[in-house]
Design a protein around this motif. Structure first.
Motif, PDB file in Angstrom:
ATOM      1  N   ALA A   7      46.244  83.631  16.577  1.00 39.92           N
ATOM      2  CA  ALA A   7      47.430  84.492  16.568  1.00 39.92           C
ATOM      3  C   ALA A   7      47.663  85.180  17.915  1.00 39.92           C
ATOM      4  CB  ALA A   7      47.309  85.547  15.465  1.00 39.92           C
ATOM      5  N   ARG A   8      46.603  85.309  18.723  1.00 37.42           N
ATOM      6  CA  ARG A   8      46.797  85.971  20.021  1.00 37.42           C
ATOM      7  C   ARG A   8      47.719  85.155  20.915  1.00 37.42           C
ATOM      8  NH1 ARG A   8      40.659  86.541  21.717  1.00 37.42           N
ATOM      9  NH2 ARG A   8      40.695  84.480  20.780  1.00 37.42           N
ATOM     10  N   MET A   9      47.636  83.810  20.785  1.00 36.98           N
ATOM     11  CA  MET A   9      48.498  82.949  21.597  1.00 36.98           C
ATOM     12  C   MET A   9      49.733  82.507  20.815  1.00 36.98           C
ATOM     13  SD  MET A   9      45.139  82.392  22.137  1.00 36.98           S
ATOM     14  CE  MET A   9      44.311  83.429  23.327  1.00 36.98           C
ATOM     15  N   ASP A  10      49.557  82.296  19.485  1.00 35.65           N
ATOM     16  CA  ASP A  10      50.673  81.796  18.684  1.00 35.65           C
ATOM     17  C   ASP A  10      51.704  82.881  18.387  1.00 35.65           C
ATOM     18  OD1 ASP A  10      49.328  79.434  18.651  1.00 35.65           O
ATOM     19  OD2 ASP A  10      48.477  79.682  16.647  1.00 35.65           O
ATOM     20  N   ASP A  16      50.531  89.310  29.717  1.00 36.00           N
ATOM     21  CA  ASP A  16      49.833  88.047  29.912  1.00 36.00           C
ATOM     22  C   ASP A  16      48.509  88.054  29.148  1.00 36.00           C
ATOM     23  OD1 ASP A  16      49.568  85.508  31.299  1.00 36.00           O
ATOM     24  OD2 ASP A  16      47.858  86.483  32.262  1.00 36.00           O
ATOM     25  N   ASN A  17      48.136  86.924  28.567  1.00 35.46           N
ATOM     26  CA  ASN A  17      46.893  86.872  27.813  1.00 35.46           C
ATOM     27  C   ASN A  17      45.650  86.852  28.693  1.00 35.46           C
ATOM     28  OD1 ASN A  17      46.901  87.103  24.985  1.00 35.46           O
ATOM     29  ND2 ASN A  17      48.029  85.188  24.814  1.00 35.46           N
ATOM     30  N   GLY A  18      45.839  86.708  29.990  1.00 36.00           N
ATOM     31  CA  GLY A  18      44.714  86.788  30.912  1.00 36.00           C
ATOM     32  C   GLY A  18      43.643  85.764  30.616  1.00 36.00           C
ATOM     33  N   THR A  19      42.422  86.241  30.409  1.00 33.92           N
ATOM     34  CA  THR A  19      41.293  85.325  30.236  1.00 33.92           C
ATOM     35  C   THR A  19      41.153  84.817  28.806  1.00 33.92           C
ATOM     36  OG1 THR A  19      39.847  87.169  29.748  1.00 33.92           O
ATOM     37  CG2 THR A  19      39.986  86.483  32.045  1.00 33.92           C
ATOM     38  N   GLU A  30      33.815  82.534  23.059  1.00 33.76           N
ATOM     39  CA  GLU A  30      34.715  83.679  22.940  1.00 33.76           C
ATOM     40  C   GLU A  30      34.087  84.960  23.474  1.00 33.76           C
ATOM     41  OE1 GLU A  30      37.734  82.152  19.443  1.00 33.76           O
ATOM     42  OE2 GLU A  30      36.466  83.884  18.996  1.00 33.76           O
ATOM     43  N   LEU A  31      32.763  85.015  23.462  1.00 28.72           N
ATOM     44  CA  LEU A  31      32.083  86.164  24.085  1.00 28.72           C
ATOM     45  C   LEU A  31      32.520  86.280  25.541  1.00 28.72           C
ATOM     46  CD1 LEU A  31      28.250  86.254  23.242  1.00 28.72           C
ATOM     47  CD2 LEU A  31      30.000  87.845  22.515  1.00 28.72           C
ATOM     48  N   ASN A  32      32.489  85.142  26.259  1.00 28.17           N
ATOM     49  CA  ASN A  32      32.872  85.152  27.678  1.00 28.17           C
ATOM     50  C   ASN A  32      34.300  85.646  27.852  1.00 28.17           C
ATOM     51  OD1 ASN A  32      30.435  83.921  27.955  1.00 28.17           O
ATOM     52  ND2 ASN A  32      31.244  81.892  28.412  1.00 28.17           N
ATOM     53  N   ASP A  33      35.215  85.057  27.063  1.00 32.96           N
ATOM     54  CA  ASP A  33      36.635  85.386  27.204  1.00 32.96           C
ATOM     55  C   ASP A  33      36.891  86.856  26.898  1.00 32.96           C
ATOM     56  OD1 ASP A  33      36.822  82.737  27.624  1.00 32.96           O
ATOM     57  OD2 ASP A  33      37.953  82.257  25.802  1.00 32.96           O
ATOM     58  N   SER A  34      36.321  87.305  25.776  1.00 31.19           N
ATOM     59  CA  SER A  34      36.605  88.668  25.338  1.00 31.19           C
ATOM     60  C   SER A  34      36.021  89.687  26.302  1.00 31.19           C
ATOM     61  CB  SER A  34      36.051  88.907  23.939  1.00 31.19           C
ATOM     62  OG  SER A  34      36.692  88.057  23.034  1.00 31.19           O
ATOM     63  N   ALA A  35      34.812  89.413  26.818  1.00 27.52           N
ATOM     64  CA  ALA A  35      34.202  90.364  27.747  1.00 27.52           C
ATOM     65  C   ALA A  35      35.040  90.443  29.017  1.00 27.52           C
ATOM     66  CB  ALA A  35      32.772  89.939  28.070  1.00 27.52           C
ATOM     67  N   ALA A  36      35.493  89.289  29.525  1.00 21.56           N
ATOM     68  CA  ALA A  36      36.307  89.294  30.742  1.00 21.56           C
ATOM     69  C   ALA A  36      37.632  90.012  30.490  1.00 21.56           C
ATOM     70  CB  ALA A  36      36.553  87.860  31.207  1.00 21.56           C
ATOM     71  N   GLU A  83      37.067  93.784  30.211  1.00 21.59           N
ATOM     72  CA  GLU A  83      36.782  94.388  31.510  1.00 21.59           C
ATOM     73  C   GLU A  83      38.062  94.503  32.333  1.00 21.59           C
ATOM     74  OE1 GLU A  83      33.545  92.587  33.652  1.00 21.59           O
ATOM     75  OE2 GLU A  83      34.029  93.757  35.442  1.00 21.59           O
ATOM     76  N   ALA A  84      38.869  93.445  32.324  1.00 22.14           N
ATOM     77  CA  ALA A  84      40.135  93.485  33.068  1.00 22.14           C
ATOM     78  C   ALA A  84      41.042  94.590  32.529  1.00 22.14           C
ATOM     79  CB  ALA A  84      40.832  92.127  32.979  1.00 22.14           C
ATOM     80  N   ASP A  85      41.066  94.728  31.202  1.00 25.26           N
ATOM     81  CA  ASP A  85      41.897  95.777  30.601  1.00 25.26           C
ATOM     82  C   ASP A  85      41.413  97.167  31.014  1.00 25.26           C
ATOM     83  OD1 ASP A  85      43.607  94.017  29.426  1.00 25.26           O
ATOM     84  OD2 ASP A  85      42.682  94.085  27.445  1.00 25.26           O
ATOM     85  N   LEU A  86      40.102  97.341  31.053  1.00 29.13           N
ATOM     86  CA  LEU A  86      39.565  98.644  31.469  1.00 29.13           C
ATOM     87  C   LEU A  86      39.944  98.948  32.917  1.00 29.13           C
ATOM     88  CD1 LEU A  86      36.049  98.647  29.782  1.00 29.13           C
ATOM     89  CD2 LEU A  86      37.794 100.412  29.527  1.00 29.13           C
ATOM     90  N   MET A  87      39.874  97.907  33.762  1.00 24.82           N
ATOM     91  CA  MET A  87      40.249  98.086  35.171  1.00 24.82           C
ATOM     92  C   MET A  87      41.707  98.521  35.262  1.00 24.82           C
ATOM     93  SD  MET A  87      37.794  97.611  37.098  1.00 24.82           S
ATOM     94  CE  MET A  87      36.223  96.855  37.309  1.00 24.82           C
TER      95      MET A  87
END
Lengths: 267, 497
Positions: free
Chosen positions: B358-361, B368-371, B392-398, B401-405
């Motif tokens: 659902a995040r993409m659909d 932008d959905n970013g990572t 998904e761990l990789n994607d969600s962590a990235a 982190e980008a959102d926090l920045m």
């Protein structure tokens, strides 16, 4: 094998020497409420009552009083009170031996957040010292949403290390000294909860964890039971109440320790 | 047809005959639409049935309604993804789908308008049975050995092999959808957060989105970023815990022990946002209640990086162990065809090659959905579900982190909350689809003539996906059950409501 050992060294030793060291909990965490006496004269609309989702507050002649057994610790009343008389401290130790002792009437003491062994609120309904050295609990989720369950479960992990206090979750009520109940107790779990409780040999204890188990919480008005543990088990059967929605794991650990270990260590 | 971000007037939804509704839904599902919801709404002329269909390729929703009376011809034989919806209609509203292959109650609750105590309790029903001298039956639950929610599992076994597993739930039924209609407004959000406590952010986001779409309120980008951050933190915590549990059930204890702790690290980061480890009291219609300043963003990003490093290291040693891989490979397989036919959602569907996310659909905003990517696996076994979580761990962590920045850099520029009118517009319907960590959390809200809720439908991903666990167990050994169960880790109360 080498990688596992290297990773083990990286992961390190994590167990906290609780209760002698204060756990680090988010500054935004809402702990023990603190209520300053007030006549509430300037607030005819009773802003706190209108804001509270679960009707946990009552206004008396001495000011507001708050029932932690219903409270979601959402700070709605704190924001609503025009006089700022309702605040939440950072104190996580909230457990009580009686339902009545969950009702907060005054200001929290200044030194409330000091680490160390602190007695739970209220007086024990009966002597629990028999369970002081070893305690086996059967967990029953009766309509719980998995938040309380997750925070009960997490006590087994290495930060909390429940085992070092001689406490374990048992896989069968026959092997248990008592039950720990989460959830508002749905109609469809009524029989299973009663059966589990009856299967625990005497003497046995009951710990109610979370606003749901204590009072029905957010599901109090449901048509499907949901009046909490005491709507199903006989009166007086709950020995410890642990409030919160869900309670912080440290709050739950403190609650369990108030049966099993604190009394023993305090001697 | 209508845009998924807009609400639609109740009277604009075509009222057709029940047969027409069924053949419409069946035809659409054949052309790759998905059955989003099928539920009853009380009306003066009897119970109306609303059917919502979704086409992810065009991002369009479609709705039809009908007055079925007491019975109609079931659409499940042509469209299996309707099976549980039809059982629910039968149980809640007494509308019988004739020809339904397995017409049993879903939650063992009395029908609307019926006597409250007239019911068979869960577990007091007939189960699917395999007959034969050497066939035996294994019953598990409702109270389980671990610290988990109640549910009953009935296995039909031949030796160690499971021929069929029937999953019977309903023990957790709190009548939550009805409580939404009858509770004061201030209690509704806490009830949403308790729909499934480990998906509090998912359900709260869906509820807030429904209210905002009905009221036509546009939330600020900052609020969207904070919501996404919380949603991805929820995913990180739960995926980490599940990967640890999969380690535990394969006997790989280091990862099991470490991940229990690391899950807490992610939950504690969520707790820094709002004081609650599960994100309670963070969201509200119109945005979020708590903002982050630049300094807090920096320190949380640092903690997030450390927790992610620990999770990655811990999961990697497990995934490098050949004995773990051997245990996971080929166990509990669900085929692409079954996943499609049953309308599975989320991670369970993606691990079978069904591309739904659902995040993409159905993106909640234009950011932008970013990572974040639609991670896919095709083998449909426990290994696929494990590797998918690991990816998904990789994607969600990235992403977190980008959102926090970004929140840190833009701190103070934009509010995180806008006001929402107290009264919602009358007689409209809005839908929200949010990709919780298990899969799509779908909420449908319909307002009545006075602007209060006429009906509110909650569809947790577990509602669709429990049947996948039953499919995964077919032909497996009974000892594979704990591992298969953990690999889905579905919600009991999300299903039972």
């Amino acid at each position: 094998m080498f990688d596992i050992i290297r990773e083990r060294l990286h992961q390190g030793y994590r167990t906290l020497n609780y209760p002698f060291v204060s756990p680090s909990i988010s500054p935004r965490f809402a702990g023990l409420p603190s209520l300053e006496p007030t006549s509430c004269k300037g607030c005819e609309g009773r802003a706190c009552l209108a804001a509270c989702p679960t009707n946990a507050l009552r206004i008396t002649a001495e000011g507001p009083e708050l029932d932690m057994g219903r409270c979601l610790f959402c700070r709605a009343c704190e924001k609503a009170c025009p006089e700022g008389k309702i605040t939440f401290t950072h104190e996580h130790r909230l457990a009580a031996y009686t339902r009545e002792a969950l009702i907060v009437r005054g200001k929290a003491p200044e030194d409330i957040e000091q680490p160390g062994i602190r007695q739970a609120r209220g007086t024990q309904k009966r002597d629990l010292s028999l369970f002081a050295r070893s305690l086996k609990l059967r967990e029953v989720s009766a309509g719980g949403c998995m938040a309380c369950e997750a925070d009960v479960n997490v006590l087994g992990t290495l930060i909390y290390d429940l085992g070092r206090f001689g406490i374990e979750y048992a896989a069968s009520p026959r092997h248990a000294d008592g039950i720990l109940v989460t959830g508002p107790v749905t109609e469809n779990m009524r029989a299973a909860l009663l059966d589990t409780w009856q299967a625990v040999p005497e003497p046995k204890i009951v710990i109610a964890v979370g606003a749901c188990a204590i009072s029905g919480g957010t599901f109090k008005g449901s048509r499907e039971g949901c009046g909490g543990v005491e709507s199903v088990l006989p009166e007086g059967s709950v020995d410890v109440y642990v409030p919160g929605c869900p309670p912080n794991p440290w709050t739950i650990l403190d609650g369990i320790l108030s049966v099993a270990w604190k009394k023993h260590a305090a001697k | 047809m209508f845009n998924y971000r807009e609400s639609v007037a109740w009277n604009d939804i075509p009222l057709v005959s029940m047969d027409a509704l069924c053949s419409f839904a069946v035809e659409r599902c054949r052309r790759n639409w998905r059955l989003l919801a099928l539920f009853g709404v009380p009306s003066p002329s009897g119970t109306e049935v609303v059917c919502l269909l979704a086409d992810a390729s065009a991002r369009l929703l479609d709705a039809v309604r009908a007055l079925p009376g007491r019975a109609y011809d079931s659409m499940t034989p042509q469209c299996p993804q309707a099976h549980l919806f039809e059982r629910e209609l039968f149980e809640t509203w007494g509308i019988r789908p004739e020809g339904h292959p397995w017409l049993k109650p879903v939650r063992f609750r009395p029908a609307e308008g019926g006597k409250r105590n007239a019911r068979p309790g869960p577990g007091q029903a007939d189960y699917y049975r395999v007959e034969g001298a050497e066939v035996h039956e294994v019953a598990v639950g409702p109270v389980h050995a671990g610290v988990i929610e109640p549910g009953h599992f009935r296995f039909q076994c031949y030796g160690e092999n499971v021929m069929h597993l029937e999953i019977e739930l309903g023990f957790q039924h709190r009548d939550a959808e009805h409580l939404v209609l009858t509770s004061p407004a201030r209690l509704v959000l806490p009830i949403m957060e308790n729909m499934a406590g480990d998906t509090a952010i998912g359900h709260a986001t869906a509820y807030c989105t429904v209210v905002e779409r009905l009221s036509g309120v546009k939330v600020t980008d900052r609020a969207h970023i904070l919501r996404r951050l919380a949603l991805e933190l929820e995913r990180l915590a739960n995926h980490t815990r599940d990967l640890g549990a999969i380690g535990g059930d394969t006997g790989f204890l280091p990862t099991s022990a470490w991940n229990g702790r690391i899950t807490g690290d992610f939950l504690n980061i969520t707790s820094e946002l709002c004081g609650s480890r599960f994100g309670r009291n963070l969201l509200c219609p119109g945005g979020v209640k708590w903002d982050l300043d630049a300094e807090l963003c920096r320190s949380l990003a640092k903690r997030l990086r450390a927790a992610y490093r620990d999770a990655r290291g811990s999961v990697d040693v497990m995934l490098e162990s050949s004995s773990v891989l051997a245990r996971l490979t080929g166990t509990g397989r669900v085929s692409f065809e079954d996943a499609r036919a049953l309308g599975l959602v989320g991670m369970a569907a993606r691990s079978c090659g069904v591309a739904v996310d659902a995040r993409m659909d159905w993106p909640l905003c234009d950011l932008d959905n970013g990572t974040l990517h639609k991670r896919m696996r095709t083998t449909g076994d426990v290994l696929a579900r494990t590797l998918l979580r690991s990816d998904e761990l990789n994607d969600s962590a990235a992403s977190a982190e980008a959102d926090l920045m970004q929140l840190g850099f833009s701190s103070g520029e934009e509010a995180c909350r806008v006001s929402v009118p107290e009264a919602m517009p009358a007689s409209r319907l809005a839908v929200a689809q949010v990709e919780g960590w298990r899969g799509e959390v779908c909420h449908v809200g319909i307002t009545g003539k006075d602007g209060s809720w006429l009906a509110y439908k909650v569809i947790d991903p577990s509602f669709h996906n429990w049947f996948a666990l039953a499919m995964a167990l077919r032909g497996e050994q009974i000892s594979d059950f704990p591992l298969c169960n953990k690999s889905f880790n579905l919600s009991y109360c999300g299903h039972d409501l």
